[in-house]
Design a protein around this motif. Structure first.
Motif, mmCIF file in Angstrom:
data_model
loop_
_atom_site.group_PDB
_atom_site.id
_atom_site.type_symbol
_atom_site.label_atom_id
_atom_site.label_comp_id
_atom_site.label_asym_id
_atom_site.label_seq_id
_atom_site.Cartn_x
_atom_site.Cartn_y
_atom_site.Cartn_z
ATOM 1 N N VAL A 49 0.777 -1.251 0.042
ATOM 2 C CA VAL A 49 -0.003 0.046 0.006
ATOM 3 C C VAL A 49 0.710 1.049 -0.081
ATOM 4 O O VAL A 49 1.700 1.389 0.899
ATOM 5 C CB VAL A 49 -1.034 0.151 1.557
ATOM 6 C CG1 VAL A 49 -1.748 1.392 1.263
ATOM 7 C CG2 VAL A 49 -1.877 -1.034 1.104
ATOM 8 N N LEU A 50 0.737 2.247 -0.934
ATOM 9 C CA LEU A 50 1.064 3.573 -0.909
ATOM 10 C C LEU A 50 0.234 4.507 -0.393
ATOM 11 O O LEU A 50 -0.993 4.686 -0.957
ATOM 12 C CB LEU A 50 1.405 3.995 -2.255
ATOM 13 C CG LEU A 50 2.904 3.192 -2.872
ATOM 14 C CD1 LEU A 50 2.960 3.522 -4.406
ATOM 15 C CD2 LEU A 50 4.213 3.461 -2.227
ATOM 16 N N LEU A 51 0.392 4.984 0.837
ATOM 17 C CA LEU A 51 -0.747 5.711 1.583
ATOM 18 C C LEU A 51 -0.296 7.105 2.025
ATOM 19 O O LEU A 51 0.655 7.407 2.339
ATOM 20 C CB LEU A 51 -0.936 5.095 2.921
ATOM 21 C CG LEU A 51 -1.922 5.326 3.874
ATOM 22 C CD1 LEU A 51 -3.326 5.628 3.341
ATOM 23 C CD2 LEU A 51 -2.129 4.673 5.073
ATOM 24 N N ASP A 52 -1.093 8.108 1.297
ATOM 25 C CA ASP A 52 -0.954 9.609 1.522
ATOM 26 C C ASP A 52 -1.281 9.740 3.108
ATOM 27 O O ASP A 52 -2.267 9.136 3.678
ATOM 28 C CB ASP A 52 -1.720 10.429 0.776
ATOM 29 C CG ASP A 52 -1.422 11.707 0.668
ATOM 30 O OD1 ASP A 52 -0.401 12.114 1.174
ATOM 31 O OD2 ASP A 52 -2.527 12.598 0.528
ATOM 32 N N ILE A 53 -0.769 10.701 3.695
ATOM 33 C CA ILE A 53 -0.823 11.201 5.132
ATOM 34 C C ILE A 53 -1.983 12.086 5.229
ATOM 35 O O ILE A 53 -2.955 11.777 5.927
ATOM 36 C CB ILE A 53 0.510 11.724 5.777
ATOM 37 C CG1 ILE A 53 1.599 10.624 5.950
ATOM 38 C CG2 ILE A 53 0.042 12.371 7.107
ATOM 39 C CD1 ILE A 53 2.395 10.916 6.647
#
Length: 237
Positions: A49-53
């Motif tokens: 998963v690439l997860l934006d903050i």
């Protein structure tokens, strides 16, 4: 090929990362907020998963905490942000994030982080497989050996160990070894599942999507990922 979920509220970021990772041979799904990411992970577990903050509904760190508290952090998560502080990055790592990328993301840093994340994913799957030790069963259990409904999962029990799972379809029986890595076993099951429903629905993608609870776009991607060929005149129905 790995399945990667990109969670970011900026369409341009989602499209850019999807294009780059697709070119690398990965299957990429996207979510524009935490709610969509939650729903996605309820349906299936991505490899990474690439997860934006910073997102409008729920920030990425809070979502990461939810997954960790619920025992759903079974895949590496790479956090992304253009405004986060060092403290935020440290907190995310403490919770369980695998890595942190600062926006704008450099291509080489992205590819390196993804490569390392997928190595970690493989290690996590291998560790999960070794921790599973089937309880020895000395007597077959008829109620598990055969199932009344077509397409149900039936357990084949050896004299001293659970060796494999048989999936019965209308005209054949597909055997899945429980010694396979989790991802391979899951793909084999999903392939048998969709092939069965393709026959039952006469190739109607609309009916299959409804039964599987998937959007048509995601269904097409899933079938392509599994290597399932579709008849063009039926796939449009």
């Amino acid at each position: 090929m790995a399945t990667i979920l990109v969670v970011d509220d900026e369409m341009g970021i989602r499209e850019l990362l999807s294009e780059i990772l697709n070119d690398e041979g990965h299957l990429v799904d996207v979510a524009e907020n935490a709610q969509e990411a939650r729903a996605y992970c309820m349906r299936q577990a991505p490899d990474l998963v690439l997860l934006d903050i910073w997102m409008p509904d729920t920030d990425g760190v809070t979502l990461l905490k939810e997954w960790a508290a619920q025992g759903c952090l079974t895949m590496p998560v790479i956090m992304m942000s253009g405004h986060a502080t060092i403290d935020t990055a440290v907190e995310a790592t403490r919770i369980g994030a695998f890595d942190f990328l600062e926006k704008p993301i450099a291509l080489q840093k992205l590819l390196q982080a993804v490569k390392q994340g997928l190595v970690r994913a493989a290690e996590m799957n291998a560790r999960a497989n070794t921790q599973f030790t089937p309880r020895p069963i000395t007597q077959p259990e008829p109620e598990l050996a055969t199932m009344p409904s077509i397409g149900a999962v039936a357990l084949s029990i050896a004299s001293h160990s659970v060796a494999e799972t048989a999936i019965a379809s209308p005209s054949e029986c597909v055997t899945i070894s429980l010694k396979l890595p989790l991802r391979d076993a899951r793909d084999a099951f999903e392939r048998a599942y969709f092939e069965y429903h393709l026959k039952q629905a006469n190739g109607s993608m609309t009916r299959i999507a409804e039964r599987a609870g998937l959007e048509r776009t995601h269904l097409y991607r899933k079938l392509k990922q599994l290597g399932i060929e579709l008849c063009r005149n039926r796939a449009e129905s």
